[in-house]
Design a protein around this motif. Sequence first.
Motif, PDB file in Angstrom:
ATOM      1  N   LEU A 118       0.835  -1.200   0.000  1.00 58.53           N
ATOM      2  CA  LEU A 118       0.000   0.000   0.000  1.00 58.53           C
ATOM      3  C   LEU A 118       0.868   1.247   0.000  1.00 58.53           C
ATOM      4  O   LEU A 118       2.020   1.222   0.447  1.00 58.53           O
ATOM      5  CB  LEU A 118      -0.933   0.002   1.224  1.00 58.53           C
ATOM      6  CG  LEU A 118      -1.933  -1.148   1.330  1.00 58.53           C
ATOM      7  CD1 LEU A 118      -2.833  -0.923   2.535  1.00 58.53           C
ATOM      8  CD2 LEU A 118      -2.749  -1.319   0.055  1.00 58.53           C
TER       9      LEU A 118
ATOM     10  N   HIS B 249      -3.028   1.756   6.388  1.00 59.26           N
ATOM     11  CA  HIS B 249      -4.468   2.025   6.394  1.00 59.26           C
ATOM     12  C   HIS B 249      -5.005   1.589   7.738  1.00 59.26           C
ATOM     13  O   HIS B 249      -5.025   0.401   8.043  1.00 59.26           O
ATOM     14  CB  HIS B 249      -5.137   1.265   5.258  1.00 59.26           C
ATOM     15  CG  HIS B 249      -6.535   1.715   4.976  1.00 59.26           C
ATOM     16  ND1 HIS B 249      -6.861   3.028   4.680  1.00 59.26           N
ATOM     17  CD2 HIS B 249      -7.698   1.029   4.945  1.00 59.26           C
ATOM     18  CE1 HIS B 249      -8.155   3.122   4.482  1.00 59.26           C
ATOM     19  NE2 HIS B 249      -8.692   1.929   4.630  1.00 59.26           N
TER      20      HIS B 249
ATOM     21  N   GLN C 179      -1.782  -5.199   1.643  1.00 60.62           N
ATOM     22  CA  GLN C 179      -3.082  -5.856   1.463  1.00 60.62           C
ATOM     23  C   GLN C 179      -2.848  -7.224   0.845  1.00 60.62           C
ATOM     24  O   GLN C 179      -2.129  -7.351  -0.141  1.00 60.62           O
ATOM     25  CB  GLN C 179      -3.986  -5.022   0.556  1.00 60.62           C
ATOM     26  CG  GLN C 179      -5.351  -5.661   0.269  1.00 60.62           C
ATOM     27  CD  GLN C 179      -6.175  -5.903   1.523  1.00 60.62           C
ATOM     28  OE1 GLN C 179      -6.021  -5.212   2.515  1.00 60.62           O
ATOM     29  NE2 GLN C 179      -7.027  -6.905   1.482  1.00 60.62           N
TER      30      GLN C 179
ATOM     31  N   ASN D 259      -4.613 -10.568  -0.797  1.00 66.15           N
ATOM     32  CA  ASN D 259      -5.853 -11.066  -1.414  1.00 66.15           C
ATOM     33  C   ASN D 259      -5.646 -12.447  -2.023  1.00 66.15           C
ATOM     34  O   ASN D 259      -4.497 -12.905  -2.186  1.00 66.15           O
ATOM     35  CB  ASN D 259      -6.328 -10.086  -2.488  1.00 66.15           C
ATOM     36  CG  ASN D 259      -6.739  -8.737  -1.899  1.00 66.15           C
ATOM     37  OD1 ASN D 259      -6.931  -8.623  -0.683  1.00 66.15           O
ATOM     38  ND2 ASN D 259      -6.882  -7.724  -2.749  1.00 66.15           N
TER      39      ASN D 259
ATOM     40  N   THR E 286     -16.255  -2.307   0.045  1.00 66.99           N
ATOM     41  CA  THR E 286     -15.018  -2.925  -0.412  1.00 66.99           C
ATOM     42  C   THR E 286     -14.384  -3.709   0.726  1.00 66.99           C
ATOM     43  O   THR E 286     -14.704  -3.490   1.897  1.00 66.99           O
ATOM     44  CB  THR E 286     -14.006  -1.857  -0.890  1.00 66.99           C
ATOM     45  OG1 THR E 286     -12.884  -2.496  -1.500  1.00 66.99           O
ATOM     46  CG2 THR E 286     -13.478  -1.038   0.292  1.00 66.99           C
TER      47      THR E 286
ATOM     48  N   LEU F 215     -10.918  -3.933   0.032  1.00 67.15           N
ATOM     49  CA  LEU F 215      -9.610  -3.575  -0.546  1.00 67.15           C
ATOM     50  C   LEU F 215      -9.186  -4.553  -1.639  1.00 67.15           C
ATOM     51  O   LEU F 215      -8.097  -5.133  -1.617  1.00 67.15           O
ATOM     52  CB  LEU F 215      -8.525  -3.423   0.530  1.00 67.15           C
ATOM     53  CG  LEU F 215      -8.642  -2.164   1.391  1.00 67.15           C
ATOM     54  CD1 LEU F 215      -7.471  -2.077   2.349  1.00 67.15           C
ATOM     55  CD2 LEU F 215      -8.751  -0.904   0.555  1.00 67.15           C
ATOM     56  N   GLU F 216     -10.070  -4.743  -2.590  1.00 62.47           N
ATOM     57  CA  GLU F 216      -9.746  -5.515  -3.788  1.00 62.47           C
ATOM     58  C   GLU F 216      -8.807  -4.690  -4.691  1.00 62.47           C
ATOM     59  O   GLU F 216      -8.797  -3.465  -4.632  1.00 62.47           O
ATOM     60  CB  GLU F 216     -11.020  -5.856  -4.577  1.00 62.47           C
ATOM     61  CG  GLU F 216     -12.040  -6.706  -3.830  1.00 62.47           C
ATOM     62  CD  GLU F 216     -12.880  -5.906  -2.844  1.00 62.47           C
ATOM     63  OE1 GLU F 216     -12.885  -4.669  -2.920  1.00 62.47           O
ATOM     64  OE2 GLU F 216     -13.521  -6.523  -1.979  1.00 62.47           O
ATOM     65  N   SER F 217      -8.061  -5.404  -5.521  1.00 63.93           N
ATOM     66  CA  SER F 217      -7.247  -4.744  -6.552  1.00 63.93           C
ATOM     67  C   SER F 217      -8.152  -4.424  -7.749  1.00 63.93           C
ATOM     68  O   SER F 217      -9.358  -4.656  -7.706  1.00 63.93           O
ATOM     69  CB  SER F 217      -6.136  -5.701  -7.004  1.00 63.93           C
ATOM     70  OG  SER F 217      -6.708  -6.726  -7.807  1.00 63.93           O
TER      71      SER F 217
ATOM     72  N   GLY G 256      -9.578   0.813  -3.435  1.00 64.43           N
ATOM     73  CA  GLY G 256      -8.335   0.066  -3.214  1.00 64.43           C
ATOM     74  C   GLY G 256      -7.225   0.311  -4.220  1.00 64.43           C
ATOM     75  O   GLY G 256      -6.079   0.599  -3.826  1.00 64.43           O
TER      76      GLY G 256
ATOM     77  N   MET H 168      -3.065   1.335  -3.560  1.00 64.01           N
ATOM     78  CA  MET H 168      -2.081   0.276  -3.783  1.00 64.01           C
ATOM     79  C   MET H 168      -0.858   0.799  -4.547  1.00 64.01           C
ATOM     80  O   MET H 168      -0.979   1.625  -5.445  1.00 64.01           O
ATOM     81  CB  MET H 168      -2.728  -0.889  -4.532  1.00 64.01           C
ATOM     82  CG  MET H 168      -3.769  -1.585  -3.653  1.00 64.01           C
ATOM     83  SD  MET H 168      -4.742  -2.835  -4.532  1.00 64.01           S
ATOM     84  CE  MET H 168      -5.740  -3.443  -3.147  1.00 64.01           C
TER      85      MET H 168
END
Length: 378
Positions: A24, A28, A38, A40, A305, A307-309, A334, A338
């Motif tokens: 990031l 956050h 982050q 995922n 969200t 925090l998806e790409s 997000g 990023m």
Amino acid sequence: MLNQSPQASVTIADIEVRIVDIPLLRPHKLAMATISCQTNVVVRIKDQDGREGWGEAAAIPHYGVETVETISCVIGKILVPDLIGKSFSGGRNICQFMDKVLHGHPYAKSAVELAYLDLLSRARAQSIAEYLGGPERDRLPSLWVLGNGIAEKDIAEAEHLLHNRLFQCFLLKIGASHPDADIARVRQVADAIGDRAELRVDVNQKWDEVTALHNAPKLFDAGISVIEQPVPRSDVAAMSTLTAQSGGRIMADEPVETMTDALKFIGSRACSAVSLKVGKNGGAVRTAEIAAVFAGARIPIFGGTMLESSLGVAAHSQVFSTFENLDFGQQLFGPKLMAAEFVKNPVRFEEFNLIVPLGPGSGVDIDLDILRDMTRKN
Ligand code: MUC
Ligand code: MG
């Protein structure tokens, strides 16, 4: 109505699951965790004709019960063995199948369903939104989460985003500090921003009913338009009391995962707005079903969200674009937080809106080399 044309059913030949670490641009800070990287889960499905589709699920530490490790494990160890070799004619078909394999685990299921829908809709030369019944809008009003935890930094960040015409709706994360300190920070940011932007807060479950009843009026007096999830997900009665007595708009988030949760919150008048998230609500089809029920109850919807790409945001924004109402916009911010992206064509933010990708499929394409570099090595 889903476009379930039978001629393009998909027989799954291979499913690949990976955990991806995304740095990031700044830490956050939420009430329950501070995120500096982050993490995922990314899923690739291949069918018997060699076609492929991609999906993503994001998780926030201590937000709910799923973590990237449980998501990855549930997909790889439980869902994949049952899905390989099976044919599915549409999104609801694969969701029903996965619900028979195991209860719950909406985030894991959403990553698989979105990868399947990406493949299916590309095979039909459609976008995911068109597959779901067609977009109602081509851009979505954006909200940015001010997660510095320090008023001066949050103000500077908001000024920068306002100046660049990217965001004019902001949300402050509170709940980690004493309510008096949180409210002082909210007032400082609200005074600085004034009427140039909307300001909301998210307590992420950290207050009890008495604390929330005492402090909600102060937040609304400070100019806050919406208070998100002030009390624990289990306390539906407190949400009903706050919705009736707090003097402002109370948004439910964490506790609204399933259709049963939706009907419970609607029946108990336990919110006057709701945050729906394609991961939390179990994928595109299930989220659209829940959105229709809240629309029928005239309860405004916010697109949330985890925090998806750009991969997840592209698909999620397409789902949100099909909702009858999205009165409170969306927080698919997000990609702007990023420091790296593994798609070739990241989603775009302009004039305070997120531009919904046109498709086919999710509308974004994966850079396999960058994805490989960002994939966690076991
Ligand atoms: C939420 O609404 O609690 C994920 C990122 C963020 O800023 O907030 C959470 C979701
Ligand atoms: Mg929330």
